[in-house]
Design a protein around this motif. Structure first.
Motif, mmCIF file in Angstrom:
data_model
loop_
_atom_site.group_PDB
_atom_site.id
_atom_site.type_symbol
_atom_site.label_atom_id
_atom_site.label_comp_id
_atom_site.label_asym_id
_atom_site.label_seq_id
_atom_site.Cartn_x
_atom_site.Cartn_y
_atom_site.Cartn_z
ATOM 1 N N PRO A 236 -15.638 53.466 80.386
ATOM 2 C CA PRO A 236 -15.248 54.285 79.222
ATOM 3 C C PRO A 236 -15.959 55.625 79.214
ATOM 4 O O PRO A 236 -17.142 55.731 79.555
ATOM 5 C CB PRO A 236 -15.670 53.421 78.024
ATOM 6 C CG PRO A 236 -15.743 52.029 78.564
ATOM 7 C CD PRO A 236 -16.174 52.162 79.991
ATOM 8 N N ILE A 237 -15.217 56.660 78.865
ATOM 9 C CA ILE A 237 -15.751 58.016 78.812
ATOM 10 C C ILE A 237 -16.089 58.363 77.368
ATOM 11 O O ILE A 237 -15.254 58.240 76.469
ATOM 12 C CB ILE A 237 -14.748 59.031 79.385
ATOM 13 C CG1 ILE A 237 -14.392 58.661 80.829
ATOM 14 C CG2 ILE A 237 -15.309 60.438 79.304
ATOM 15 C CD1 ILE A 237 -15.575 58.636 81.763
ATOM 16 N N ARG A 238 -17.311 58.754 77.126
ATOM 17 C CA ARG A 238 -17.736 59.100 75.769
ATOM 18 C C ARG A 238 -17.647 60.598 75.495
ATOM 19 O O ARG A 238 -17.577 61.018 74.352
ATOM 20 C CB ARG A 238 -19.172 58.605 75.542
ATOM 21 C CG ARG A 238 -19.270 57.086 75.547
ATOM 22 C CD ARG A 238 -20.663 56.641 75.157
ATOM 23 N NE ARG A 238 -21.627 56.866 76.221
ATOM 24 C CZ ARG A 238 -21.847 56.009 77.208
ATOM 25 N NH1 ARG A 238 -21.154 54.880 77.272
ATOM 26 N NH2 ARG A 238 -22.751 56.254 78.135
ATOM 27 N N ASP A 239 -17.670 61.433 76.586
ATOM 28 C CA ASP A 239 -17.600 62.883 76.404
ATOM 29 C C ASP A 239 -16.528 63.439 77.332
ATOM 30 O O ASP A 239 -16.727 63.556 78.545
ATOM 31 C CB ASP A 239 -18.963 63.522 76.701
ATOM 32 C CG ASP A 239 -18.956 65.022 76.422
ATOM 33 O OD1 ASP A 239 -17.976 65.514 75.818
ATOM 34 O OD2 ASP A 239 -19.937 65.700 76.789
ATOM 35 N N TYR A 240 -15.375 63.779 76.763
ATOM 36 C CA TYR A 240 -14.268 64.302 77.561
ATOM 37 C C TYR A 240 -14.494 65.753 77.985
ATOM 38 O O TYR A 240 -13.923 66.220 78.976
ATOM 39 C CB TYR A 240 -12.972 64.222 76.766
ATOM 40 C CG TYR A 240 -12.413 62.820 76.604
ATOM 41 C CD1 TYR A 240 -11.121 62.621 76.147
ATOM 42 C CD2 TYR A 240 -13.166 61.706 76.906
ATOM 43 C CE1 TYR A 240 -10.594 61.344 75.985
ATOM 44 C CE2 TYR A 240 -12.665 60.432 76.750
ATOM 45 C CZ TYR A 240 -11.388 60.251 76.294
ATOM 46 O OH TYR A 240 -10.875 59.000 76.130
ATOM 47 N N ASP A 241 -15.278 66.472 77.228
ATOM 48 C CA ASP A 241 -15.420 67.910 77.465
ATOM 49 C C ASP A 241 -16.031 68.238 78.818
ATOM 50 O O ASP A 241 -15.845 69.349 79.330
ATOM 51 C CB ASP A 241 -16.262 68.545 76.355
ATOM 52 C CG ASP A 241 -15.554 68.484 75.003
ATOM 53 O OD1 ASP A 241 -14.305 68.456 75.009
ATOM 54 O OD2 ASP A 241 -16.244 68.463 73.971
ATOM 55 N N VAL A 242 -16.755 67.305 79.407
ATOM 56 C CA VAL A 242 -17.404 67.586 80.698
ATOM 57 C C VAL A 242 -16.375 67.731 81.820
ATOM 58 O O VAL A 242 -16.702 68.259 82.896
ATOM 59 C CB VAL A 242 -18.416 66.470 81.056
ATOM 60 C CG1 VAL A 242 -19.525 66.413 80.023
ATOM 61 C CG2 VAL A 242 -17.717 65.118 81.166
ATOM 62 N N PHE A 243 -15.135 67.300 81.608
ATOM 63 C CA PHE A 243 -14.111 67.383 82.651
ATOM 64 C C PHE A 243 -13.244 68.638 82.531
ATOM 65 O O PHE A 243 -12.451 68.922 83.436
ATOM 66 C CB PHE A 243 -13.212 66.142 82.599
ATOM 67 C CG PHE A 243 -13.942 64.854 82.862
ATOM 68 C CD1 PHE A 243 -14.187 64.443 84.167
ATOM 69 C CD2 PHE A 243 -14.395 64.071 81.822
ATOM 70 C CE1 PHE A 243 -14.851 63.258 84.417
ATOM 71 C CE2 PHE A 243 -15.061 62.887 82.058
ATOM 72 C CZ PHE A 243 -15.305 62.471 83.357
#
Length: 655
Positions: free
Chosen positions: A162-169
Motif C-alpha cells: 500500500p502507498i501512503r504518499d502518492y505525491d512522491v510519484f
C-alpha cells in the motif's frame, strides 16, 4: 612568392561567369542540384516520420529527419522520457517544411497522438512494457501520459504494498503495463504493480515452500486494518488477525503495533494454493489463564474493567487475557427484561462474585446482584398479605397489569381487581406504563417469586350499597354510553354501569334509543356476585299500559251484587300482587280462611228471604261475603306495583 609559382591556373576558367557571380556552368550546376536532391529525403507536410536527435538542451531538442535543415522540438514534449539522449530515434510530425524564416517545423506530441491509440492497443495485445510519465495525482490514483494519451493508474496498482504518499510519484517516468482499454470511451488503465508481481510470485513460492507451522519469523508491519495487521515476511505477506495480537481484548490494532515496526511472529497456518499465511503474535507469550491464582474459586469477589458490552451481558477483564461474563439476569434481582447497558458501560470498574469457574475451558461467569440481599428471602415479613404499598406499572397484558413494588419484587394486578364498578376491557383503559399505582397484597408465591395484588381492595365494595339502591323494579335515570352487538351499556348514578338488551331499548314511539341519549330505566335484574345490573326502558311504559288496560277491563264489568263487586276487587288486587309479595298474599289468604266460620254464623242468625245459607268449606272466592274481609282488601289494593319484591321481575321471564 615561391608558393605562387606552384599554382596552376585552370585553362577553361570562365572569367566572365565569375564576374557575374555564377561559379558553375549549367552542366555542373545541374549535376550539383541532382546530387543535392539525392541526399535529402522525400517527404510531405502533415506526415509522421522518424528522426534522429542530433542535439538537445533543457529547452529544445534538435531532430534530424534527413531534410535540408533540422527541426527543433520543445523539450516539454519529451517529459515522459527522462532518459532521452543524442542519437535516439523519435517520431515527429511535419507541420511545415519551411516557414517564413525557412525553418522546418516539427512536433513530437502530434506524432505520438497520431499513432497513440494504435500503439496502445498494440501494447495491450503484446503485453508490452511501456514507459509513461506521471502527470498528476487524482482521486483514487494517478494520471499517466502514455503515447500522448492520459491513462489512469489506480492506487492499488502502483506497488505491491500500500502507498501512503502518492505525491512522491508525480513528475516521474515509470514502466507500466496496459491492463484495460475501454474502446467506447477511449479510457486506458495501466499498472506498475503487474511488472513486479511475476517476480514476487516466484519469491512467494520459494518462501512458502520453506514455511512450517510453529515457525517463528521476523517481519515488518506493512498495513493495519480494522480486522488485523499485514506483515511482510520478505516478499510474501501474512495476516495477524486482531484476535491473535494479544491475549486481552484489542479494540484497535494500533494499540499493539505500528506501521513499519519489526516484529517476531509465529506461523499458525498457511495455504499453498491461495498463498495465505495466518500469523500470531500473542502465541509467543504464555496464556494468562495458566498464571491465574490457583486459590481463586466460586463465591470469591473479584474486581475488573468492562471491556465489551452486549444486550445479553458484559465481559469483565479481571486480568489481562482473563475475562468473565456477567449475564444481564445476574445484574439485578428484578425479573422484567432489561438491557445490560442499563447497568454499566465500557471502561467501568466493577466488583462481582464468581458464579462458575472452568479452568480447562477458560470460562468464568460472574454476578453483581449477589452483592445485595435477595429481596424474596423475607418477603412475608416485608410485604405481608393485606399490606398496602405503592408500585410502578411496568407492563400490560390482556389479563392484567405487571407492577414493580421495588427492584426485584414484581406482582400482578388481575384486570378484575382493578375496579369495583368499571368494566375494563384492557388495563390501558385504567392506567399507563410508568405511572404509580397503590396496591394491596392478596397472595404470596415465594417459590415462583410472584405476588398477587389488587387495587380495588383498597376501597370498600360499593355493591353492598348498590344492592339497597338498585332494587328490582326501581327506576333510575341513565345515559347510554356504548352500543354493542347484544345491547347497550348504560351509565347509572354513583359511577355504576348497567346493561340493556335491544328489545328493552325500544322507546314508546317505537324507535330505539341511541348513544348519549338520557332516559329512565327500570331495574329488572340485580346480581351482586356477578356485578351485573340488567335494565329496561321499554318496561316502564309497558307496565303503565298494562295497568290502564286492567282498569278499563274492570270498569266495563258490572257488579251484580255488592258481594260480587267486592270479591272482584279482591281478585283484581290479587292479580296485581301476583307479581309482588307472595308472603303478603299468603297471609291474606290465611286471614280470609279464619273469617269463614264467623261469617257463616252471623249469616244464619240474620237470615231473611232470598239470603244464602252459610257457606261450607271450599266455597269459591266469589262467594266470600264482603263484610268478612274489608281490612285485608284495603291493604292489598294499596300495594303499588313498583314496590313489588324482587320476584316480580325476573330476567328469565323477560327473555
Amino acid at each position: 612568392m615561391e608558393n605562387l609559382k606552384d599554382i596552376i591556373p585552370v585553362e577553361d576558367f570562365n572569367w566572365e561567369s565569375f564576374e557575374k557571380g555564377d561559379d558553375y556552368n549549367k552542366q555542373n550546376k545541374d549535376e550539383l542540384v541532382k546530387t543535392y536532391d539525392e541526399t535529402l529525403n522525400t517527404m510531405n507536410d502533415k506526415e509522421v516520420v522518424v528522426g534522429t536527435i542530433s542535439a538537445l538542451n533543457k529547452r529544445e531538442v534538435v531532430v534530424n529527419i534527413g531534410f535540408k535543415s533540422d527541426g527543433v522540438v520543445p523539450m516539454s514534449e519529451f517529459r515522459y522520457n527522462s532518459d532521452l539522449k543524442v542519437g535516439d530515434k523519435v517520431e515527429v510530425f511535419i507541420e511545415n517544411q519551411e516557414d517564413k524564416k525557412g525553418q522546418l517545423i516539427l512536433s513530437h506530441k502530434k506524432a505520438r497522438a497520431a499513432r497513440s491509440w494504435e500503439r496502445v492497443n498494440e501494447a495491450l495485445e503484446k503485453d508490452e512494457i511501456i514507459k509513461g510519465f506521471v502527470k498528476c495525482r487524482t482521486k483514487g490514483g494517478m494520471i499517466v501520459d502514455i503515447f500522448g494519451i492520459e491513462a489512469f493508474l489506480p492506487g492499488s496498482q502502483i506497488d505491491v504494498k500500500p502507498i501512503r504518499d502518492y505525491d512522491v510519484f508525480v513528475n516521474k517516468t515509470m514502466e507500466f503495463k496496459i491492463v484495460k482499454i475501454n474502446q467506447d470511451f477511449k479510457n486506458v488503465v495501466v499498472s506498475h504493480k503487474a511488472l513486479i508481481e511475476a517476480e514476487l510470485e516466484q519469491q512467494k513460492k520459494e518462501i512458502i515452500s520453506k514455511l512450517e507451522k510453529g515457525q517463528v519469523l521476523e517481519g515488518t508491519v506493512k498495513n493495519i486494518t480494522s480486522y488485523g495487521v499485514f506483515i511482510d515476511l520478505g516478499g510474501v505477506d501474512g495476516l495477524i488477525h486482531i484476535t491473535d495480537l494479544s491475549w486481552g481484548r484489542v479494540s484497535r490494532p494500533e494499540e499493539i503495533v505500528q506501521l513499519d515496526e519489526k516484529v517476531n511472529v509465529v506461523i499458525l497456518d498457511f495455504d499453498d494454493e491461495k498463498r495465505r499465511i495466518a500469523l500470531g503474535l500473542k502465541q509467543l507469550t504464555p496464556h494468562p489463564w495458566d498464571a491465574l491464582d490457583a486459590s481463586l474459586s466460586v463465591g470469591d469477589k473479584v474486581k475488573g474493567k468492562v471491556v465489551v458490552m452486549a444486550d445479553y451481558g458484559a465481559f469483565i477483564e479481571i486480568a489481562p487475557g482473563v475475562e468473565g461474563l456477567i449475564h444481564v439476569s445476574e445484574m439485578s434481582w428484578t425479573q422484567h427484561l432489561r438491557s445490560a447497558q442499563d447497568f454499566m458501560k465500557v471502561s467501568d470498574e466493577v466488583e462481582a462474585v464468581i458464579l462458575t469457574l472452568d479452568r480447562d475451558e477458560r470460562k468464568m461467569s460472574l454476578g453483581i446482584k449477589q452483592l445485595r440481599e435477595d429481596p424474596w428471602e423475607n418477603i412475608e415479613v416485608r410485604f405481608p398479605v393485606s399490606s398496602q404499598h405503592a408500585a410502578r406499572v411496568r407492563n400490560f397484558t390482556n389479563f392484567g397489569v405487571f407492577v414493580e413494588i421495588e427492584e426485584g419484587v414484581d406482582g400482578l394486578i388481575h384486570i378484575s381487581d382493578l375496579s369495583w364498578t368499571k368494566k375494563i376491557k384492557h388495563p390501558s383503559e385504567f392506567t399507563q406504563i410508568g405511572t404509580e399505582i397503590k396496591v394491596q397484597v392478596l397472595e404470596i408465591d415465594k417459590e415462583n417469586r410472584r405476588l398477587s395484588l389488587g387495587h380495588k381492595q383498597l376501597e370498600e365494595n360499593p355493591w353492598d350499597v348498590f344492592e339497597t339502591l338498585f332494587t328490582v323494579g326501581s327506576v333510575h335515570e341513565g345515559i347510554i354510553i356504548e352500543m354493542v352487538e347484544k345491547g347497550a351499556v348504560v351509565s347509572l348514578p354513583y359511577g355504576v354501569e348497567g346493561f340493556a338488551t335491544p328489545k328493552h331499548l325500544v322507546k314508546e314511539d317505537g324507535s330505539s334509543a341511541t348513544v348519549d341519549e338520557k332516559l329512565p330505566f327500570k331495574v329488572i335484574e340485580f346480581n351482586k356476585e356477578a356485578k351485573r345490573i340488567i335494565l329496561s326502558h321499554s318496561r316502564i311504559f309497558e307496565d303503565e299500559q298494562r295497568s290502564v288496560k286492567r282498569k278499563e277491563a274492570s270498569g266495563e264489568k258490572k257488579s251484580k251484587s255488592g258481594k260480587k263487586e267486592t270479591v272482584e276487587n279482591i281478585d283484581l288486587s290479587l292479580e296485581k300482587t301476583t307479581l309482588g309479595d307472595i308472603e303478603e298474599l299468603a297471609a291474606l289468604h290465611e286471614r280470609m280462611t279464619e273469617s269463614k266460620p264467623k261469617s257463616a254464623a252471623k249469616s244464619g242468625a240474620k237470615s231473611k228471604a232470598g239470603a244464602k245459607s252459610k257457606p261450607v268449606e271450599g266455597t269459591p272466592a266469589e262467594e266470600i261475603p264482603v263484610e268478612a274481609t274489608p281490612v285485608e282488601v284495603t291493604s292489598v289494593e294499596s300495594t303499588p306495583v313498583e314496590e313489588a319484591p324482587i320476584k316480580e321481575e325476573t330476567p328469565k321471564a323477560e327473555e
